[in-house]
Motif scaffolding. Structure first.
Motif, PDB file in Angstrom:
ATOM      1  N   SER A 112     -38.951  29.825  13.467  1.00 23.05           N
ATOM      2  CA  SER A 112     -38.952  28.449  12.960  1.00 23.05           C
ATOM      3  C   SER A 112     -37.666  27.702  13.305  1.00 23.05           C
ATOM      4  O   SER A 112     -37.350  26.691  12.678  1.00 23.05           O
ATOM      5  CB  SER A 112     -39.141  28.455  11.437  1.00 23.05           C
ATOM      6  OG  SER A 112     -38.015  29.041  10.784  1.00 23.05           O
ATOM      7  N   HIS A 113     -36.911  28.209  14.272  1.00 25.10           N
ATOM      8  CA  HIS A 113     -35.638  27.570  14.629  1.00 25.10           C
ATOM      9  C   HIS A 113     -35.872  26.105  14.985  1.00 25.10           C
ATOM     10  O   HIS A 113     -36.640  25.790  15.893  1.00 25.10           O
ATOM     11  CB  HIS A 113     -35.019  28.300  15.820  1.00 25.10           C
ATOM     12  CG  HIS A 113     -33.548  28.049  15.992  1.00 25.10           C
ATOM     13  ND1 HIS A 113     -33.017  26.781  16.114  1.00 25.10           N
ATOM     14  CD2 HIS A 113     -32.494  28.905  16.048  1.00 25.10           C
ATOM     15  CE1 HIS A 113     -31.705  26.867  16.244  1.00 25.10           C
ATOM     16  NE2 HIS A 113     -31.369  28.142  16.214  1.00 25.10           N
ATOM     17  N   PRO A 114     -35.216  25.186  14.291  1.00 27.47           N
ATOM     18  CA  PRO A 114     -35.407  23.765  14.614  1.00 27.47           C
ATOM     19  C   PRO A 114     -34.711  23.407  15.923  1.00 27.47           C
ATOM     20  O   PRO A 114     -33.829  24.135  16.402  1.00 27.47           O
ATOM     21  CB  PRO A 114     -34.743  23.054  13.428  1.00 27.47           C
ATOM     22  CG  PRO A 114     -33.693  24.008  12.974  1.00 27.47           C
ATOM     23  CD  PRO A 114     -34.268  25.379  13.181  1.00 27.47           C
ATOM     24  N   ALA A 115     -35.116  22.287  16.503  1.00 24.68           N
ATOM     25  CA  ALA A 115     -34.418  21.780  17.680  1.00 24.68           C
ATOM     26  C   ALA A 115     -32.963  21.501  17.307  1.00 24.68           C
ATOM     27  O   ALA A 115     -32.675  21.000  16.214  1.00 24.68           O
ATOM     28  CB  ALA A 115     -35.095  20.505  18.179  1.00 24.68           C
ATOM     29  N   VAL A 116     -32.055  21.840  18.213  1.00 30.46           N
ATOM     30  CA  VAL A 116     -30.617  21.732  17.927  1.00 30.46           C
ATOM     31  C   VAL A 116     -30.074  20.407  18.460  1.00 30.46           C
ATOM     32  O   VAL A 116     -30.204  20.094  19.646  1.00 30.46           O
ATOM     33  CB  VAL A 116     -29.863  22.918  18.566  1.00 30.46           C
ATOM     34  CG1 VAL A 116     -28.359  22.745  18.398  1.00 30.46           C
ATOM     35  CG2 VAL A 116     -30.318  24.225  17.946  1.00 30.46           C
TER      36      VAL A 116
ATOM     37  N   HIS B 221     -28.800  29.352  13.104  1.00 33.78           N
ATOM     38  CA  HIS B 221     -29.355  28.463  12.083  1.00 33.78           C
ATOM     39  C   HIS B 221     -30.069  29.311  11.032  1.00 33.78           C
ATOM     40  O   HIS B 221     -30.868  30.193  11.370  1.00 33.78           O
ATOM     41  CB  HIS B 221     -30.348  27.488  12.719  1.00 33.78           C
ATOM     42  CG  HIS B 221     -30.681  26.325  11.840  1.00 33.78           C
ATOM     43  ND1 HIS B 221     -31.467  26.456  10.703  1.00 33.78           N
ATOM     44  CD2 HIS B 221     -30.344  25.014  11.925  1.00 33.78           C
ATOM     45  CE1 HIS B 221     -31.598  25.278  10.134  1.00 33.78           C
ATOM     46  NE2 HIS B 221     -30.931  24.382  10.847  1.00 33.78           N
ATOM     47  N   PRO B 222     -29.784  29.089   9.749  1.00 35.19           N
ATOM     48  CA  PRO B 222     -30.410  29.897   8.686  1.00 35.19           C
ATOM     49  C   PRO B 222     -31.929  29.966   8.773  1.00 35.19           C
ATOM     50  O   PRO B 222     -32.524  31.000   8.437  1.00 35.19           O
ATOM     51  CB  PRO B 222     -29.948  29.197   7.409  1.00 35.19           C
ATOM     52  CG  PRO B 222     -28.632  28.597   7.776  1.00 35.19           C
ATOM     53  CD  PRO B 222     -28.789  28.148   9.196  1.00 35.19           C
ATOM     54  N   ALA B 223     -32.582  28.887   9.211  1.00 31.42           N
ATOM     55  CA  ALA B 223     -34.045  28.881   9.270  1.00 31.42           C
ATOM     56  C   ALA B 223     -34.578  29.989  10.165  1.00 31.42           C
ATOM     57  O   ALA B 223     -35.613  30.592   9.880  1.00 31.42           O
ATOM     58  CB  ALA B 223     -34.550  27.523   9.770  1.00 31.42           C
ATOM     59  N   GLU B 224     -33.864  30.288  11.257  1.00 34.83           N
ATOM     60  CA  GLU B 224     -34.333  31.302  12.196  1.00 34.83           C
ATOM     61  C   GLU B 224     -34.255  32.694  11.590  1.00 34.83           C
ATOM     62  O   GLU B 224     -35.045  33.578  11.930  1.00 34.83           O
ATOM     63  CB  GLU B 224     -33.517  31.241  13.495  1.00 34.83           C
ATOM     64  CG  GLU B 224     -33.938  32.234  14.559  1.00 34.83           C
ATOM     65  CD  GLU B 224     -35.374  32.024  15.048  1.00 34.83           C
ATOM     66  OE1 GLU B 224     -35.936  32.978  15.606  1.00 34.83           O
ATOM     67  OE2 GLU B 224     -35.930  30.923  14.859  1.00 34.83           O
ATOM     68  N   VAL B 225     -33.316  32.916  10.685  1.00 33.85           N
ATOM     69  CA  VAL B 225     -33.160  34.224  10.033  1.00 33.85           C
ATOM     70  C   VAL B 225     -34.137  34.372   8.876  1.00 33.85           C
ATOM     71  O   VAL B 225     -34.776  35.414   8.702  1.00 33.85           O
ATOM     72  CB  VAL B 225     -31.708  34.406   9.541  1.00 33.85           C
ATOM     73  CG1 VAL B 225     -31.546  35.712   8.766  1.00 33.85           C
ATOM     74  CG2 VAL B 225     -30.741  34.378  10.723  1.00 33.85           C
ATOM     75  N   VAL B 226     -34.277  33.312   8.088  1.00 34.18           N
ATOM     76  CA  VAL B 226     -35.156  33.360   6.919  1.00 34.18           C
ATOM     77  C   VAL B 226     -36.625  33.324   7.326  1.00 34.18           C
ATOM     78  O   VAL B 226     -37.464  34.024   6.744  1.00 34.18           O
ATOM     79  CB  VAL B 226     -34.831  32.180   5.968  1.00 34.18           C
ATOM     80  CG1 VAL B 226     -35.788  32.165   4.783  1.00 34.18           C
ATOM     81  CG2 VAL B 226     -33.388  32.288   5.464  1.00 34.18           C
ATOM     82  N   ARG B 227     -36.942  32.511   8.344  1.00 33.37           N
ATOM     83  CA  ARG B 227     -38.321  32.385   8.833  1.00 33.37           C
ATOM     84  C   ARG B 227     -38.303  32.503  10.351  1.00 33.37           C
ATOM     85  O   ARG B 227     -38.304  31.476  11.045  1.00 33.37           O
ATOM     86  CB  ARG B 227     -38.933  31.046   8.406  1.00 33.37           C
ATOM     87  CG  ARG B 227     -39.059  30.860   6.901  1.00 33.37           C
ATOM     88  CD  ARG B 227     -39.639  29.490   6.565  1.00 33.37           C
ATOM     89  NE  ARG B 227     -38.785  28.413   7.070  1.00 33.37           N
ATOM     90  CZ  ARG B 227     -37.696  27.966   6.443  1.00 33.37           C
ATOM     91  NH1 ARG B 227     -37.327  28.520   5.290  1.00 33.37           N
ATOM     92  NH2 ARG B 227     -36.978  26.987   6.958  1.00 33.37           N
ATOM     93  N   PRO B 228     -38.250  33.712  10.901  1.00 36.48           N
ATOM     94  CA  PRO B 228     -38.165  33.888  12.355  1.00 36.48           C
ATOM     95  C   PRO B 228     -39.239  33.098  13.098  1.00 36.48           C
ATOM     96  O   PRO B 228     -40.399  33.070  12.687  1.00 36.48           O
ATOM     97  CB  PRO B 228     -38.370  35.401  12.527  1.00 36.48           C
ATOM     98  CG  PRO B 228     -37.880  35.993  11.240  1.00 36.48           C
ATOM     99  CD  PRO B 228     -38.289  35.010  10.183  1.00 36.48           C
TER     100      PRO B 228
END
Length: 309
Positions: free
Chosen positions: A66-70, A57-64
């Motif tokens: 912050s991975h949202p629930a899948v 998920h892009p969020a995890e790369v851009v803001r480590p």
């Protein structure tokens, strides 16, 4: 459906295509409308339809961190996208380098050079490129430069609420699996492998399948639910009463997903199962003794049976 890892997997001699782009977590009704529009336009134009999505998920790369629930694991997402009639699913590895790709370079490298886009279909709120600097207006300008069209797919709403992955996550987090299902177009699914627990359910007369789920899985709020249990290779799902929580009556601390399967006597250990959450039955309750808990569990089973009938 062809499945590519990276856009450079496009074969030599690849023709024109209709492309749609997004994370598409949940493949909810809004995603279905966008992808369905792309598939329909590809058929009208006589070209291939391509869905471009990203992993992780892009969020995890851009803001480590912050991975949202899948909402949908990769394999499940691919199945749902394939069911919409898509020709190619292109999963782009979302790396730090890729995240820094300017919007203009993204369009040139991905859409023009590799996918030969004749048309790009995106949602009205689509953003792309480094720091999400690109929007639909920029995509349209670049389309005029490079020779592809752009069509926006309107957002889909119900009762005045726009369906989005964020909205569905909030429904699941609150235990409102009914609202989540309304936006998804199907029950919310949680998958996992059955592992050994404390065996306490068996002692109480309600043996449960304890699911070990993905670390980022969107697990509903603590409580008891009616769910359909899906086993690989089995066409008919089983009925289940599912407990999500820490077992407060026994001073539990670890949050678990435990399914009591109705009318079933077998061994599920080691199996990978899916639970489709249909209805929220009650919240989590702490009892002072075992007897009222057992009485409540009997009620839960009957309520689950009625909800799933």
């Amino acid at each position: 459906m062809q499945r590519w890892r990276g856009y450079d997997a496009a074969p030599g001699g690849w023709g024109r295509s209709v492309v749609t782009i997004g994370v598409f977590d949940g493949v909810h009704k809004g995603h279905q409308a966008t992808i369905g529009h792309a598939v329909a336009r590809a058929r009208e134009l006589g070209v291939q339809s391509v869905v471009v999505t990203f992993d992780p998920h892009p969020a995890e790369v851009v803001r480590p961190g912050s991975h949202p629930a899948v909402l949908t694991e990769p394999a499940r997402k691919a199945e749902l996208i394939e069911a919409l009639g898509v020709d190619v699913l292109c999963v782009v590895p979302f790396t730090p380098d890729f995240s820094r790709l300017p919007a203009e370079a993204f369009v040139h490298d991905v859409l023009v050079e590799h996918l030969h886009a004749a048309l790009v279909v995106v949602g009205d709120n689509f953003r792309f490129g480094h720091r999400a600097a690109g929007d639909v207006a920029l995509l349209e300008r670049l389309g005029r430069t490079f020779g592809f069209g752009v069509e926006g797919a309107p957002l889909v709403a119900g009762d005045g609420t726009v369906f989005s992955s964020t909205y569905i996550r909030s429904c699941v987090d609150a235990g409102d699996v009914g609202a989540a299902a309304a936006a998804l177009g199907r029950p919310h699914r949680v998958e996992g492998v059955v592992v050994r627990g404390d065996q306490r359910g068996r002692e109480l007369g309600f043996p449960t399948a304890n699911l070990l789920c993905h670390r980022y899985a969107a697990i509903p709020a603590d409580g008891v639910y009616a769910a359909r249990l899906v086993r690989r290779g089995q066409r008919e799902p089983l009925m289940a009463a599912v407990s999500v929580g820490t077992n407060p009556t026994f001073s539990g601390r670890e949050r678990r997903v435990e399914a009591y399967v109705l009318d079933f006597d077998g061994d599920l250990y080691g199996e990978r199962l899916a639970l489709d959450f249909v209805a929220h039955l009650r919240g989590q309750i702490r009892y002072d003794s075992v007897e009222p808990l057992i009485a409540q569990m009997h009620q839960d089973v009957e309520r689950a049976r009625a909800a799933l009938a």
